[in-house]
Every structure is written in structure tokens, then in C-alpha cells.
Enzyme design. Structure first.
Site, short mmCIF file in Angstrom:
data_model
loop_
_atom_site.label_atom_id
_atom_site.label_comp_id
_atom_site.label_asym_id
_atom_site.label_seq_id
_atom_site.Cartn_x
_atom_site.Cartn_y
_atom_site.Cartn_z
N LYS A 201 0.87 -1.44 0.55
CA LYS A 201 0.00 -0.55 -0.76
C LYS A 201 0.91 1.24 0.00
O LYS A 201 1.46 1.28 0.74
CB LYS A 201 -0.82 0.37 0.65
CG LYS A 201 -2.15 1.10 0.70
CD LYS A 201 -2.67 1.43 2.42
CE LYS A 201 -2.26 2.59 3.19
NZ LYS A 201 -2.19 3.89 2.80
N GLU A 276 10.81 1.34 9.88
CA GLU A 276 11.71 2.25 9.41
C GLU A 276 11.01 3.49 9.79
O GLU A 276 10.44 4.37 9.04
CB GLU A 276 11.88 2.40 7.95
CG GLU A 276 12.46 0.91 7.06
CD GLU A 276 14.67 1.02 8.06
OE1 GLU A 276 14.98 1.99 8.27
OE2 GLU A 276 14.30 -0.10 7.87
N CYS A 310 13.80 11.43 5.75
CA CYS A 310 14.34 11.07 6.99
C CYS A 310 15.00 10.67 7.56
O CYS A 310 15.41 10.72 9.06
CB CYS A 310 14.15 9.31 6.87
SG CYS A 310 14.50 8.16 6.00
N GLU A 407 10.52 15.61 14.44
CA GLU A 407 11.31 16.31 13.08
C GLU A 407 10.47 16.95 12.63
O GLU A 407 8.70 16.72 12.33
CB GLU A 407 10.73 14.29 12.44
CG GLU A 407 10.98 14.24 11.26
CD GLU A 407 10.66 12.90 10.79
OE1 GLU A 407 9.83 12.81 10.98
OE2 GLU A 407 11.91 12.23 9.76
P1 NAD Z 1 2.87 8.58 7.78
O1 NAD Z 1 3.37 7.49 9.30
O2 NAD Z 1 1.68 8.88 8.29
O3 NAD Z 1 2.20 7.33 6.95
C1 NAD Z 1 3.27 6.37 6.47
C2 NAD Z 1 1.83 4.66 5.44
O4 NAD Z 1 1.58 5.08 6.55
C3 NAD Z 1 1.43 5.90 4.59
O5 NAD Z 1 1.18 4.59 3.43
C4 NAD Z 1 -0.15 5.63 5.64
O6 NAD Z 1 -0.94 6.40 4.58
C5 NAD Z 1 0.27 4.48 6.41
N1 NAD Z 1 -0.20 4.44 7.71
C6 NAD Z 1 -0.87 5.66 8.24
N2 NAD Z 1 -1.60 5.40 9.62
C7 NAD Z 1 -1.70 3.79 9.26
C8 NAD Z 1 -2.50 3.26 10.79
N3 NAD Z 1 -2.91 3.52 11.19
N4 NAD Z 1 -1.91 1.38 9.81
C9 NAD Z 1 -1.94 1.52 9.36
N5 NAD Z 1 -0.89 2.39 8.29
C10 NAD Z 1 -0.61 3.08 8.08
O7 NAD Z 1 3.98 9.40 7.38
P2 NAD Z 1 4.18 9.88 6.54
O8 NAD Z 1 3.91 11.33 6.76
O9 NAD Z 1 3.50 9.16 4.62
O10 NAD Z 1 5.98 10.11 5.70
C11 NAD Z 1 6.65 10.41 6.50
C12 NAD Z 1 7.16 9.73 7.63
O11 NAD Z 1 8.50 9.07 7.89
C13 NAD Z 1 8.12 10.64 8.31
O12 NAD Z 1 8.64 10.48 9.75
C14 NAD Z 1 9.75 9.81 7.84
O13 NAD Z 1 11.02 10.55 8.64
C15 NAD Z 1 9.62 8.89 7.83
N6 NAD Z 1 10.41 8.22 7.01
C16 NAD Z 1 10.78 6.97 7.16
C17 NAD Z 1 11.94 6.43 7.17
C18 NAD Z 1 13.11 4.90 6.93
O14 NAD Z 1 13.95 4.64 6.75
N7 NAD Z 1 13.31 5.18 8.12
C19 NAD Z 1 12.00 7.05 5.10
C20 NAD Z 1 11.38 7.65 4.84
C21 NAD Z 1 9.97 8.16 5.51
#
Ligand code: NAD
Length: 503
Positions: A201, A276, A310, A407
Site C-alpha cells: 500500500k 523504518e 527521513c 522532526e
Molecule cells: P505516515 O506514518 O503518516 O504514513 C506512512 C504510511 O502509513 C502511509 O502509507 C499511510 O497511509 C500509512 N498509515 C498511516 N496510519 C496508519 C495506520 N494506523 N495503520 C497502518 N498504516 C497507516 O508517514 P508519512 O507522513 O507518509 O511519511 C513521513 C514519515 O516517514 C517521516 O516521519 C519520515 O521520517 C518517515 N520515513 C522514514 C524512512 C526510513 O527509512 N526510516 C524513510 C522515509 C520516511
């Protein structure tokens, strides 16, 4: 810094190939076919360079998720993928990588108009990076092996003992919006190499390239049900994936808050998990550096991908003796990063991904100002259309401020001074995160001392945000659990079975 009035914020026209993709009926890719959703709910797709709606995607229902999980379960249990010769699995994966490369231009444009990143960057980083994730992991399909340890407490020759590596099963893979295609391929590649089946997803803000990937999956010849790609909201579709009893493993990249929730929900049924998560990465600049080089490095560490990385170098620590000169260098490096529409060939940095992200980042800048931080560069937006934020440098901050602790995930860096190594190592580690860190120095001894003091999954020396499929990537502390990429990246997709045979 150019003023708003001097910049044209007109997004160039989309290509015919992209217009065709945008005009497609919103559907889900389940069991090797494009299918309608059970309830017909849709989500708008916006171009962040204009703020305009350009297409729609399915908001998958729980029934849709169940259908995708059922397809993946059957495809795993009947062994249509895992029991193929490893050579054939590897070849099919390589074919997918080739198809990504063959469609690189369209994929880069789709990423640019969905996420806001410059097409040139998507074409140079995201798309080849996605293909390379698959190529690298494809090679592991034929190189996985168990061991034959000699038993320690049993008579020699009386028992034959060995271990087998087996695919973990059905994987639910959830990715964020900052590198949509790259993250999608980083997730599916180890699962496929290990012999797993999966449901992917993408984030609801950026699903276009994952949907296009589904076309390429079908063309590459994967058996039906091995790769299922669904779109929808995290709280509903994503949540159902995480809790579904027929899912064996959850792999998530996203925010730390959602990662914690997912970790809790997945543990109810003892699913294997890799997370991650977020970061607040320090960039430490020692006094012996070439100031121009280090300033340009510090600028790209935070402004690349509009800071929506990230491992973005969002906390800059400059030695007191060079602090002023480094900030001057940063100011000189910044005009290159002034945001422009994603399809503008001159763009190095685009808008933020969404209005929510724009509000979040501007909110942090305002909070920083209220707390007493001074704006050295930027701090504002250059246009009323789209979600553009100028590259921003804040100074006069202290470790309690939210701009230093949290962040921001935008083009905002906080600059601080330090006097000695122990002090800066302590400051760098004064965070709940531990994803990445940059150290700039020509002194090899100082470099190694800092590498060992810093608690983080990756440390870069005289560079930042360099990643490679062969090198593990992941976080210490609240930046995550487990590693992706490299030999370590395939481990979470494998179970170990121990076998004892009495001879
Ligand atoms: P997010 O956590 O809001 O969403 C990420 C994904 O999770 C989306 O596909 C979303 O639909 C899904 N999601 C949201 N709530 C959920 C739930 N309750 N159950 C299951 N799935 C759910 O993150 P974002 O805003 O899309 O991305 C930014 C974040 O991602 C930042 O904190 C960034 O640091 C992190 N990030 C980390 C890495 C890494 O490799 N460590 C890489 C890229 C981004």
C-alpha cells in the site's frame, strides 16, 4: 534570495503518456488483475506544484484488503512463487527492473506531479534507485542457504542437524510519500527474493507510481497473487492490513507515531515486523573543513527533496571558530534550492507534498520564531499557489525548542555552535531518534572518534544521504526496528527451521 514576484510558478504541461495514466479508471491490482473496489469510495490526487486535483484513486475498503490478503495467502500457500527455481524468480525480478528502466521517463514525471519533487531528481535518483533495489535483491534469490552446525551436546555421527531458510509468508508492506516508487521497490524486492507474497500500500498522497508499477508487474510475468497493490487511507486500509490474521509480516516505513501504533497492532498476532521511522539527523562540521564544500554539503543535506527525507540533516552543529563563515556559505549555497514547479527543468527543489505538510512546516517555523529563534534565511513561502516553502535556516535556538527536538520534515535546519568533540557528540545524541548523522572533517582520527560516539544507523563522512542497495539502512532508538537493504535486508523475510534427524 529571489522574491516571489520574480519567479514564475507555472507548472509545464504534462506529457501525453502521463495524461493517459491520469485518465484511467481508479482500480486495485489484486490477484494479477485490475479490479473495482467493493464500495466505490475514491480519493483525490493533487499536484503539489499547483494544488489542483489531477486524478483519483481508490480508497480501499476492508473487504478490498481482505480480497488482496486472500489472493496473497493462496499464492503463498500453493507455492506458485516460492517453489519456482530461484533462477526463474531472479529472472522475473530482473525483468521488472528492466521494465522500470524502460518506462523511466513516465515514472519520473508521475512521481514529480504526485510528490512535487523535480522530475530531473526523480529521473536521476528515484527511478534508477527503484530498479537497482530490485536488481540487487534479485541476486539473493539463488544465494540463500541454511547451515549444518555440528551439534555440541550430542554424540558425533548419531544425529544429522541442519537449518533451512524459508520465506516468512504473506507480507503487508506500507510505504510513505517522500520516495514513493523507490520505497515501494525497496519493500517488494527482498520479499520477492525470499519467496514471499505481498500486499503493497503506497501512501494515499502519492499512489500513482505504485499503480503504474502494477502494470509492469503484470508484464514481467509474476504469477497472479504474488504482488497485490492497493491504494487507500492508512487508518482504514493500512490498519486492516496490519491486523489481518492471514498476514505473517508487516514492513512499514513512515512516521514514528504510526510505527509505534503498527508495532502494537501487529504484535497481537505475533507478526514479524520491521519499522523504518523518523529522524532528526545531526550534521557536525569541524573547523578544518573547506567551508564552501561543507556549506554546500550541509545545504543539500537538508534541502534535497525539500527536506522531506527521513535522514535530512536538520540539526547543524558548526564549530564556534567557523560558525559565522559556515552560515555565510549556507546563504550563498541556498539560491540553488529555491523551490520551483516539479516539471520546471531548472528545479532542484519542488514544493512540499501537500497542504497538510505545508501547514505543518510553516507551523514549526512560526513556533521557532515564537520560542526566540531567529530566521537567518527563508522562513517564508514564495508563492500563493502550490505548497512551496523557501529553504530556511534558523539560529539562536536551544535544545528545548520544538524546532530542535521534533522532526519537521521540511526544508528547515537549525544551526548551533559547539566547542569540543564530547560536547557535540552529546548534543548530537540528545534525541529520541538515531537514523543518520553527517560528520565533516579532514582529520581521520576525529572522524573515527565521532563515528563511534554517535548513536545512529548510518554515519556519513564528508557527504550525506548516500544510500546503496548493498549497504544496510535503518535506525537506532525510535528511528526503527530492523534493517533494509544489504544481506541484512532479506533476513526479516526469512524464517529459520532447525532439523534434527536421528541416524
Ligand atoms: P505516515 O506514518 O503518516 O504514513 C506512512 C504510511 O502509513 C502511509 O502509507 C499511510 O497511509 C500509512 N498509515 C498511516 N496510519 C496508519 C495506520 N494506523 N495503520 C497502518 N498504516 C497507516 O508517514 P508519512 O507522513 O507518509 O511519511 C513521513 C514519515 O516517514 C517521516 O516521519 C519520515 O521520517 C518517515 N520515513 C522514514 C524512512 C526510513 O527509512 N526510516 C524513510 C522515509 C520516511
Amino acid at each position: 534570495m529571489p522574491q516571489a514576484a520574480t519567479l514564475a510558478y507555472t507548472q509545464p504541461a504534462y506529457s501525453a503518456a502521463v495524461e493517459k495514466t491520469l485518465g484511467r479508471k481508479p482500480q486495485l491490482f489484486i490477484n494479477g488483475e485490475w479490479v473495482d473496489s467493493s464500495h466505490g469510495a475514491l480519493l483525490d490526487v493533487e499536484d503539489p506544484s499547483t494544488g489542483k486535483v489531477i486524478s483519483q484513486i481508490v480508497d480501499a475498503s476492508e473487504k478490498d484488503v481482505d480480497r488482496a490478503v486472500a489472493a496473497a495467502r493462496i499464492a503463498f500457500d500453493d507455492g506458485r512463487w516460492s517453489s519456482l527455481p530461484a533462477l526463474q524468480r531472479e529472472k522475473t525480478m530482473i525483468r521488472l527492473a528492466e521494465l522500470i528502466e524502460a518506462n523511466a521517463d513516465e515514472l519520473a514525471e508521475l512521481e514529480a506531479i504526485d510528490n512535487g519533487k523535480p522530475k530531473s531528481i526523480a529521473g536521476a535518483v528515484d527511478v534508477p534507485g527503484a530498479a537497482n533495489q530490485i536488481r540487487f535483491m534479485a541476486g539473493w534469490a539463488g544465494k540463500l542457504a541454511g547451515e549444518t552446525p555440528t551439534p555440541y551436546g550430542l554424540p558425533q555421527g548419531a544425529t544429522f542437524a541442519y537449518t533451512l531458510r524459508e520465506p516468512v509468508g504473506v507480507c503487508a508492506q506500507i510505504v510513505p510519500w517522500n520516495f514513493p516508487l523507490l520505497m515501494a521497490c525497496q519493500k517488494i524486492a527482498p520479499a520477492l527474493a525470499a519467496g514471499c507474497t505481498l500486499i503493497l500500500k503506497p501512501a494515499e498522497q502519492t499512489s500513482l507510481t505504485a499503480l503504474r508499477l502494477a502494470d509492469l508487474v503484470a508484464e514481467a510475468g509474476f504469477p497472479a497473487g504474488v504482488i497485490n497493490i492497493i491504494t487507500g487511507l492508512g487508518e482504514t486500509a493500512g490498519d486492516r492490513m496490519v491486523r489481518h490474521p492471514d498476514v505473517d509480516k508487516v514492513a512499514f516505513t513512515g512516521s514514528t507515531d504510526v510505527g509505534k501504533l503498527i508495532g502494537r497492532n501487529a504484535t497481537d498476532t505475533m507478526k514479524r515486523i520491521t519499522l523504518e521511522l523518523g529522524g532528526k539527523s545531526p550534521v557536525i562540521v569541524m573547523p578544518d573543513v573547506d567551508i564552501t564544500q561543507a556549506s554546500q554539503g550541509a545545504a543539500s543535506a537538508i534541502f534535497f527533496n525539500s527536506g522531506q527525507v527521513c535522514v535530512a540533516g536538520s540539526r547543524l552543529y558548526a564549530h564556534r571558530s567557523i560558525y559565522d563563515r559556515l552560515l555565510e556559505g549556507l546563504a550563498e549555497a541556498t539560491p540553488r534550492w529555491v523551490p520551483r514547479p516539479a516539471l520546471d527543468p531548472a528545479a532542484q527543489m519542488g514544493p512540499l507534498v501537500s497542504s497538510e505538510q505545508y501547514d505543518r512546516v510553516m507551523g514549526y517555523i512560526e513556533a521557532g520564531k515564537r520560542d526566540g529563534a531567529s530566521v537567518v534565511i527563508g522562513g517564508d513561502s514564495p508563492s500563493n499557489d502550490g505548497y512551496y516553502v523557501n529553504p530556511t535556516v534558523l539560529a539562536d535556538v536551544n535544545p528545548q525548542m520544538s524546532v530542535v527536538r521534533e522532526e519537521i520534515f521540511g526544508p528547515v535546519v537549525v544551526a548551533q555552535r559547539f566547542d569540543d568533540l564530547d560536547e557535540v557528540a552529546k548534543a548530537a545524541n540528545d534525541t529520541c531518534y538515531g537514523l543518520g548523522a553527517g560528520v565533516w572533517t579532514r582529520d581521520i582520527s576525529v572522524m573515527h572518534k565521532l563515528v563511534s560516539k554517535i548513536k545512529s544507523g548510518t554515519v556519513w563522512g564528508n557527504c550525506h544521504t548516500v544510500v546503496d542497495p548493498a549497504l544496510p539502512f535503518g535506525g537506532y532508538k525510535q528511528s526503527g526496528i530492523g534493517r533494509e537493504q544489504g544481506r541484512q535486508g532479506i533476513e526479516p523475510y526469512l524464517e529459520t527451521k532447525t532439523v534434527f534427524i536421528q541416524l
